[in-house]
Design an enzyme around this catalytic site. Structure first.
Site, PDB file in Angstrom:
ATOM      1  N   ARG A  88       0.828  -1.209   0.000  1.00 16.91           N
ATOM      2  CA  ARG A  88       0.000   0.000   0.000  1.00 16.91           C
ATOM      3  C   ARG A  88       0.862   1.258   0.000  1.00 16.91           C
ATOM      4  O   ARG A  88       0.367   2.341  -0.282  1.00 16.91           O
ATOM      5  CB  ARG A  88      -0.889   0.038   1.247  1.00 16.91           C
ATOM      6  CG  ARG A  88      -2.075  -0.893   1.201  1.00 16.91           C
ATOM      7  CD  ARG A  88      -2.906  -0.753   2.455  1.00 16.91           C
ATOM      8  NE  ARG A  88      -3.904  -1.801   2.579  1.00 16.91           N
ATOM      9  CZ  ARG A  88      -5.120  -1.739   2.059  1.00 16.91           C
ATOM     10  NH1 ARG A  88      -5.505  -0.683   1.390  1.00 16.91           N
ATOM     11  NH2 ARG A  88      -5.969  -2.732   2.221  1.00 16.91           N
ATOM     12  N   ARG A 127     -24.526   1.175  -3.283  1.00 17.97           N
ATOM     13  CA  ARG A 127     -24.603  -0.136  -2.619  1.00 17.97           C
ATOM     14  C   ARG A 127     -25.607  -0.105  -1.478  1.00 17.97           C
ATOM     15  O   ARG A 127     -25.748   0.897  -0.792  1.00 17.97           O
ATOM     16  CB  ARG A 127     -23.237  -0.513  -2.017  1.00 17.97           C
ATOM     17  CG  ARG A 127     -22.186  -0.915  -3.023  1.00 17.97           C
ATOM     18  CD  ARG A 127     -20.924  -1.273  -2.253  1.00 17.97           C
ATOM     19  NE  ARG A 127     -19.790  -1.544  -3.126  1.00 17.97           N
ATOM     20  CZ  ARG A 127     -18.557  -1.743  -2.675  1.00 17.97           C
ATOM     21  NH1 ARG A 127     -18.307  -1.686  -1.374  1.00 17.97           N
ATOM     22  NH2 ARG A 127     -17.568  -1.984  -3.500  1.00 17.97           N
ATOM     23  N   ARG A 160     -24.484   1.548   4.072  1.00 15.08           N
ATOM     24  CA  ARG A 160     -23.496   1.456   5.153  1.00 15.08           C
ATOM     25  C   ARG A 160     -22.662   2.734   5.228  1.00 15.08           C
ATOM     26  O   ARG A 160     -22.439   3.397   4.221  1.00 15.08           O
ATOM     27  CB  ARG A 160     -22.560   0.261   4.918  1.00 15.08           C
ATOM     28  CG  ARG A 160     -23.238  -1.073   5.119  1.00 15.08           C
ATOM     29  CD  ARG A 160     -22.275  -2.222   4.970  1.00 15.08           C
ATOM     30  NE  ARG A 160     -21.623  -2.219   3.666  1.00 15.08           N
ATOM     31  CZ  ARG A 160     -21.214  -3.319   3.036  1.00 15.08           C
ATOM     32  NH1 ARG A 160     -21.384  -4.500   3.586  1.00 15.08           N
ATOM     33  NH2 ARG A 160     -20.623  -3.240   1.868  1.00 15.08           N
ATOM     34  N   ARG A 171     -11.670   8.037   1.822  1.00 12.86           N
ATOM     35  CA  ARG A 171     -10.863   6.838   1.537  1.00 12.86           C
ATOM     36  C   ARG A 171     -10.072   7.015   0.238  1.00 12.86           C
ATOM     37  O   ARG A 171      -8.931   6.573   0.134  1.00 12.86           O
ATOM     38  CB  ARG A 171     -11.763   5.597   1.449  1.00 12.86           C
ATOM     39  CG  ARG A 171     -12.283   5.157   2.805  1.00 12.86           C
ATOM     40  CD  ARG A 171     -13.333   4.075   2.674  1.00 12.86           C
ATOM     41  NE  ARG A 171     -12.789   2.827   2.162  1.00 12.86           N
ATOM     42  CZ  ARG A 171     -13.542   1.845   1.674  1.00 12.86           C
ATOM     43  NH1 ARG A 171     -14.844   1.977   1.602  1.00 12.86           N
ATOM     44  NH2 ARG A 171     -12.987   0.733   1.233  1.00 12.86           N
TER      45      ARG A 171
END
Length: 213
Positions: A88, A127, A160, A171
């Site tokens: 990462r 989603r 969510r 993010r």
């Protein structure tokens, strides 16, 4: 065949990693799975990682790298593997490069699944997850028969926190700051291959397999 999957959260790299692993008969290795396996087995590396995880801290690069190197040394990875979610950061990439060099090995290819941020935000904010059974849907790509109701168990569907636009944006910002330098790192190494992740899943996979041969 040693493969690294790169791409922002929601770009679909995990899906492609699984498909590659199945087609070529090599393990799909994600850091999450490695952590869980080592914690479950109570290994020395697992115990070290648990100290950080219990405090809600990120596991340090060096320890994460040790866990990954231990995993790719297992017999099932002798013919290659797909790394998903690692490296990462640049220190993790350098650690991996050095660990492989000691074994006279190197990564074969780094596949970057590219998707514009706005597409990812739309994709993830669409989603919906069932509170009852955990099934997931998408209001555009995989809608339920009745809006807001799970097809499987009739439970209530929710957006969510992880998938809310503002969370996804944060993010993505973290991804660009931390992981974008890896694109340059593997470009310099001459092994980066970018694939258009906005295409249909099967088309993305077709493009990848053409490259892998």
């Amino acid at each position: 065949m040693k493969i690294i999957m790169l791409g922002a959260p929601g770009a679909g790299k995990g899906t492609q990693a699984k498909k590659i692993a199945a087609k070529y008969g090599i393990p799909h290795i994600s850091t999450g799975d490695i952590f869980r396996a080592n914690l479950k087995q109570g290994t020395e590396l697992g115990k070290k990682a648990k100290v950080y995880m219990d405090q809600g801290l990120l596991v340090p690069d060096e320890l994460t790298c040790d866990l990954v190197v231990d995993r790719i040394s297992q017999p099932d990875a002798v013919n290659g593997y797909v790394l998903d979610g690692f490296p990462r950061t640049i220190p993790q990439a350098e650690c991996l490069t050095n660990a492989l060099k000691e074994r006279n090995e190197s990564m074969d290819i780094a596949i970057d699944v590219t998707v514009p941020d706005e597409n990812i935000i739309n994709r993830m904010s669409g989603r919906r997850a069932c509170l009852g059974c955990g099934a997931t849907y998408h209001i555009e790509f995989n809608p339920t028969k009745t809006e807001g109701v799970c097809d499987a168990c009739g439970g209530e569907l929710v957006l969510r926190d992880d998938d809310k636009p503002e969370t996804v944006k944060k993010r993505l910002d973290v991804y660009h700051a931390q992981t974008q330098p890896l694109i340059d790192y593997y470009t310099k190494a001459g092994i980066l291959y970018s694939v258009d992740g906005t295409q249909d899943i099967d088309k993305v996979f077709e493009d990848i397999t053409k490259k892998l041969g």
